[in-house]
Design a protein around this motif. Structure first.
Motif, PDB file in Angstrom:
ATOM      1  N   LEU A   1      35.938 -20.885  -1.318  1.00  0.00           N
ATOM      2  CA  LEU A   1      35.995 -21.511   0.000  1.00  0.00           C
ATOM      3  C   LEU A   1      37.422 -21.904   0.350  1.00  0.00           C
ATOM      4  CD1 LEU A   1      32.957 -23.943  -0.259  1.00  0.00           C
ATOM      5  CD2 LEU A   1      33.115 -21.886   1.131  1.00  0.00           C
ATOM      6  N   PRO A   2      37.771 -21.925   1.647  1.00  0.00           N
ATOM      7  CA  PRO A   2      39.039 -22.553   2.033  1.00  0.00           C
ATOM      8  C   PRO A   2      38.994 -24.036   1.635  1.00  0.00           C
ATOM      9  CG  PRO A   2      37.756 -21.854   3.969  1.00  0.00           C
ATOM     10  CD  PRO A   2      37.021 -21.381   2.759  1.00  0.00           C
ATOM     11  N   LEU A   3      40.169 -24.619   1.499  1.00  0.00           N
ATOM     12  CA  LEU A   3      40.241 -25.985   0.958  1.00  0.00           C
ATOM     13  C   LEU A   3      39.383 -27.001   1.720  1.00  0.00           C
ATOM     14  CD1 LEU A   3      43.846 -26.711  -0.310  1.00  0.00           C
ATOM     15  CD2 LEU A   3      41.686 -26.640  -1.580  1.00  0.00           C
ATOM     16  N   ALA A   4      39.464 -26.955   3.061  1.00  0.00           N
ATOM     17  CA  ALA A   4      38.738 -27.939   3.867  1.00  0.00           C
ATOM     18  C   ALA A   4      37.234 -27.829   3.617  1.00  0.00           C
ATOM     19  CB  ALA A   4      39.037 -27.729   5.346  1.00  0.00           C
ATOM     20  N   ASP A   5      36.767 -26.575   3.516  1.00  0.00           N
ATOM     21  CA  ASP A   5      35.341 -26.386   3.310  1.00  0.00           C
ATOM     22  C   ASP A   5      34.941 -26.697   1.874  1.00  0.00           C
ATOM     23  OD1 ASP A   5      35.140 -25.785   5.923  1.00  0.00           O
ATOM     24  OD2 ASP A   5      35.051 -23.603   5.665  1.00  0.00           O
ATOM     25  N   GLN A   6      35.892 -26.518   0.948  1.00  0.00           N
ATOM     26  CA  GLN A   6      35.626 -26.923  -0.435  1.00  0.00           C
ATOM     27  C   GLN A   6      35.390 -28.433  -0.472  1.00  0.00           C
ATOM     28  OE1 GLN A   6      35.331 -24.806  -3.196  1.00  0.00           O
ATOM     29  NE2 GLN A   6      34.439 -26.722  -3.922  1.00  0.00           N
ATOM     30  N   ALA A   7      36.201 -29.159   0.273  1.00  0.00           N
ATOM     31  CA  ALA A   7      36.038 -30.619   0.332  1.00  0.00           C
ATOM     32  C   ALA A   7      34.696 -30.976   0.971  1.00  0.00           C
ATOM     33  CB  ALA A   7      37.181 -31.240   1.136  1.00  0.00           C
ATOM     34  N   LEU A   8      34.309 -30.190   1.977  1.00  0.00           N
ATOM     35  CA  LEU A   8      33.038 -30.423   2.651  1.00  0.00           C
ATOM     36  C   LEU A   8      31.882 -30.204   1.663  1.00  0.00           C
ATOM     37  CD1 LEU A   8      31.826 -31.089   5.420  1.00  0.00           C
ATOM     38  CD2 LEU A   8      31.834 -28.648   5.946  1.00  0.00           C
ATOM     39  N   ALA A   9      31.956 -29.101   0.911  1.00  0.00           N
ATOM     40  CA  ALA A   9      30.920 -28.804  -0.079  1.00  0.00           C
ATOM     41  C   ALA A   9      30.835 -29.918  -1.114  1.00  0.00           C
ATOM     42  CB  ALA A   9      31.208 -27.466  -0.753  1.00  0.00           C
ATOM     43  N   ASP A  10      32.001 -30.379  -1.573  1.00  0.00           N
ATOM     44  CA  ASP A  10      32.006 -31.468  -2.556  1.00  0.00           C
ATOM     45  C   ASP A  10      31.366 -32.724  -1.978  1.00  0.00           C
ATOM     46  OD1 ASP A  10      33.256 -29.788  -4.310  1.00  0.00           O
ATOM     47  OD2 ASP A  10      35.283 -30.578  -3.955  1.00  0.00           O
ATOM     48  N   GLY A  11      31.689 -32.993  -0.710  1.00  0.00           N
ATOM     49  CA  GLY A  11      31.127 -34.174  -0.053  1.00  0.00           C
ATOM     50  C   GLY A  11      29.618 -34.088   0.040  1.00  0.00           C
ATOM     51  N   VAL A  12      29.098 -32.910   0.383  1.00  0.00           N
ATOM     52  CA  VAL A  12      27.645 -32.723   0.449  1.00  0.00           C
ATOM     53  C   VAL A  12      27.046 -32.968  -0.931  1.00  0.00           C
ATOM     54  CG1 VAL A  12      25.798 -31.030   0.785  1.00  0.00           C
ATOM     55  CG2 VAL A  12      27.692 -31.142   2.421  1.00  0.00           C
ATOM     56  N   ARG A  13      27.649 -32.358  -1.940  1.00  0.00           N
ATOM     57  CA  ARG A  13      27.118 -32.511  -3.295  1.00  0.00           C
ATOM     58  C   ARG A  13      27.160 -33.956  -3.762  1.00  0.00           C
ATOM     59  NH1 ARG A  13      28.794 -26.905  -5.104  1.00  0.00           N
ATOM     60  NH2 ARG A  13      30.868 -27.709  -4.673  1.00  0.00           N
ATOM     61  N   ARG A  14      28.152 -34.716  -3.275  1.00  0.00           N
ATOM     62  CA  ARG A  14      28.203 -36.146  -3.626  1.00  0.00           C
ATOM     63  C   ARG A  14      27.314 -36.957  -2.699  1.00  0.00           C
ATOM     64  NH1 ARG A  14      33.834 -35.254  -4.196  1.00  0.00           N
ATOM     65  NH2 ARG A  14      34.050 -36.032  -2.076  1.00  0.00           N
ATOM     66  N   SER A  15      26.578 -36.245  -1.829  1.00  0.00           N
ATOM     67  CA  SER A  15      25.638 -36.891  -0.931  1.00  0.00           C
ATOM     68  C   SER A  15      26.292 -37.828   0.069  1.00  0.00           C
ATOM     69  CB  SER A  15      24.578 -37.636  -1.745  1.00  0.00           C
ATOM     70  OG  SER A  15      23.446 -37.847  -0.948  1.00  0.00           O
ATOM     71  N   GLU A  16      27.478 -37.458   0.512  1.00  0.00           N
ATOM     72  CA  GLU A  16      28.114 -38.249   1.563  1.00  0.00           C
ATOM     73  C   GLU A  16      27.484 -37.875   2.900  1.00  0.00           C
ATOM     74  OE1 GLU A  16      32.235 -37.382   1.192  1.00  0.00           O
ATOM     75  OE2 GLU A  16      32.344 -38.243  -0.837  1.00  0.00           O
ATOM     76  N   ARG A  17      26.956 -38.880   3.550  1.00  0.00           N
ATOM     77  CA  ARG A  17      26.216 -38.654   4.785  1.00  0.00           C
ATOM     78  C   ARG A  17      27.058 -37.945   5.855  1.00  0.00           C
ATOM     79  NH1 ARG A  17      21.533 -41.206   6.913  1.00  0.00           N
ATOM     80  NH2 ARG A  17      21.269 -42.279   4.961  1.00  0.00           N
ATOM     81  N   ARG A  18      28.338 -38.343   5.928  1.00  0.00           N
ATOM     82  CA  ARG A  18      29.169 -37.747   6.962  1.00  0.00           C
ATOM     83  C   ARG A  18      29.435 -36.264   6.677  1.00  0.00           C
ATOM     84  NH1 ARG A  18      34.801 -40.508   8.613  1.00  0.00           N
ATOM     85  NH2 ARG A  18      33.513 -42.337   8.185  1.00  0.00           N
ATOM     86  N   ALA A  19      29.611 -35.928   5.402  1.00  0.00           N
ATOM     87  CA  ALA A  19      29.826 -34.525   5.024  1.00  0.00           C
ATOM     88  C   ALA A  19      28.577 -33.706   5.331  1.00  0.00           C
ATOM     89  CB  ALA A  19      30.173 -34.434   3.538  1.00  0.00           C
ATOM     90  N   LEU A  20      27.429 -34.272   5.030  1.00  0.00           N
ATOM     91  CA  LEU A  20      26.176 -33.567   5.291  1.00  0.00           C
ATOM     92  C   LEU A  20      26.015 -33.290   6.788  1.00  0.00           C
ATOM     93  CD1 LEU A  20      23.491 -32.399   4.351  1.00  0.00           C
ATOM     94  CD2 LEU A  20      22.534 -34.711   4.297  1.00  0.00           C
ATOM     95  N   ALA A  21      26.280 -34.325   7.591  1.00  0.00           N
ATOM     96  CA  ALA A  21      26.156 -34.159   9.039  1.00  0.00           C
ATOM     97  C   ALA A  21      27.130 -33.102   9.556  1.00  0.00           C
ATOM     98  CB  ALA A  21      26.389 -35.501   9.736  1.00  0.00           C
ATOM     99  N   LYS A  22      28.341 -33.118   9.005  1.00  0.00           N
ATOM    100  CA  LYS A  22      29.356 -32.162   9.434  1.00  0.00           C
ATOM    101  C   LYS A  22      28.955 -30.738   9.039  1.00  0.00           C
ATOM    102  CE  LYS A  22      34.353 -31.781   9.329  1.00  0.00           C
ATOM    103  NZ  LYS A  22      35.583 -32.152   8.611  1.00  0.00           N
TER     104      LYS A  22
END
Lengths: 332, 332
Positions: free
Chosen positions: B3-24
């Motif tokens: 993944l590009p870096l920004a989306d890698q961070a997004l994936a990590d956020g989802v996996r950590r169950s961050e609500r904002r990452a999931l919504a994004k």
């Protein structure tokens, strides 16, 4: 579009209800040769104005429920009233089972020798889609040949009931009365197709038949037929004995009641129009999908892609989009 | 694929169950921009190994049956047991009705404020196919975000039940007990999807609820669930009151019993694999057909052809073959 002379004669023969012409036209329809197919299409178009006149009845039930005996009794009853009857079959398993289940003339000995009856076994070729396809076309030919009633029989396995309900005006489910208290279970999804339920072989155990009739009537009331605007009322449930010919007159009365009510309301014409459109789109979808699967670029990666999806290593939607990209970029 | 870096961070956020990452991530999935779609596909692939861990429950019932209240009671019960719950919705009518029916957070006031709950309304975009498609993908994201239970809610109209049953491990039908003797009719074809039936609002009329329970139990026995090898036994029928929280513990026990039995027998894994394959082919079929309809050569003759078929001036099979010829000869 005008027909070549030989096919014009064939069309005339069908319209005059010559049995040999009808059989020859069916053979043409069932041929896999491209030139035959083109001739069959032209023949169908030429005969189409003469179609639509029959009452189209779909009929299903598990093996042993007495379908042939019931159809024979019904057919003889209708012939006695001056009607002509065609019996077709949709049995995708016939190529495996040797056609033993359906449309076998020897099972309807009295009906099959009558001039007013035409019995055609299920096409032995392959898939349900293919078999249903041919049967739909044969049904049109039988109408062009002036049969007043066309019965399309199928067996209570697989998706064949849906196909048969999709080409007929009403769909009849034959049920056995059970000896014990356990009513024979009706296959999931089939009951919603039924416009009429017949407890056949009711003479074998009248008490069980009456119990089965009550149970099915009550279940139909619970399951979605009540208040359904397309139906108005739940499907009627009746008892019969094909072997003794009991209930056949009542069956026909219920069929005509169903058909006449829907003819008057316009629902019958609507059902047939919807069936015609569905038939067209089914064929288109089927052909588009088989072309897709046969495409070299798709074929190359399909097994691996399906395995990836099965193993949950690729999301199905992502896999679908990649396959479609391959297909499209190699198609233009 | 990385993944590009920004989306890698997004994936990590989802996996950590961050609500904002999931919504994004969901917003990315729901975007119609092609570059967003490509990023969403890569994101899905990256998150896929983290999916599959939730119990996936489909739930339907007519408006007024108390779906939200029941889901809220269930959700709070599960949170009380230390579980995390996501509630999604499939409502193809939401773009018309303004989304008033489903997934509306204000209807689940207590549940929606909990950190352990994630409630997402139905995507407002168009067709059932499109809505179901997005919901399937959001379900996967919720699993990657570690939700233990995903409830997909739909409303008892249209084909949405089939879509929801096709993306969940078990399908629950909520029914009303009726005041009179007339049991509310169950829509045709829906009962065959049900793995569990709940008579909700049973506290309003206990006698009616008990009668409804008996009638539905008996109807289920007649209609094809008995002896069905995929089911073994007819779907259980139970009473509950979402408002009073009664029956929620028993509901969950029945769900787990269903899921555990099928996990042990392998039927659950089979169901999910079949669903994944169906999802892929649904998408492919849908896209092939829409490309076909959009093809200039087809578009030019389609309205006239459909009218010919409706008027029974051309046989549907003949019309289909002619359309396909046009499509293919202008495509190569």
């Amino acid at each position: 579009m005008s027909l070549p002379l030989a096919d014009q004669a064939l069309a005339d023969g069908v319209r005059r209800s010559e049995r040999r012409a009808l059989a020859k036209a069916i053979t043409l329809l069932e041929s896999t040769r491209a030139d035959h197919r083109a001739r069959a299409d032209a023949l169908l178009d030429a005969l189409l104005p003469a179609t639509g006149g029959a009452v189209r009845i779909g009929l299903s039930g598990v093996p042993g429920v007495g379908k042939s005996t019931f159809i024979e009794a019904l057919g003889l009853h209708l012939i006695g009233q001056g009607r002509r009857v065609a019996v077709l079959a949709v049995d995708p398993s016939s190529s495996v089972s040797g056609g033993s289940i359906l449309g076998d003339k020897t099972r309807m000995e009295q009906l099959s020798v009558r001039d007013e009856a035409f019995i055609r076994p299920s096409p032995a070729a392959g898939t349900l889609g293919g078999v249903a396809e041919k049967t739909r076309e044969v049904l049109l030919l039988c109408e062009a040949a002036g049969y007043d009633v066309v019965i399309v029989e199928t067996v209570g396995v697989g998706q064949s009931e849906t196909a048969v309900a999709g080409m007929t005006d009403l769909f009849v489910l034959l049920q056995l009365p059970n000896a014990g208290d356990d009513l024979q279970a009706i296959k999931k999804g089939v009951m919603e197709l039924a416009d009429l339920v017949v407890i056949n072989k009711a003479d074998l155990d009248p008490a069980a038949a009456t119990r089965a009739q009550a149970q099915i009537t009550s279940a139909l009331r619970v399951f979605g037929q009540q208040g359904n605007p397309a139906h108005g009322a739940p499907a009627p449930v009746m008892q019969a004995s094909g072997l003794k010919g009991e209930g056949v007159a009542m069956f026909w009365a219920l069929v005509m009641q169903h058909v006449e009510a829907r003819r008057a309301s316009g629902a019958l014409a609507q059902r047939r129009q919807r069936q015609a459109q569905d038939w067209l789109w089914d064929l288109v979808r089927h052909r588009l999908l088989s072309d897709f699967r046969a495409h070299p670029a798709v074929q190359r990666v399909l097994p691996a892609t399906l395995a990836e999806v099965s193993a949950a290593r690729t999301a199905p939607s992502v896999a679908a989009r990649r396959l479609l990209q391959l297909f499209e970029s190699n198609n233009s």
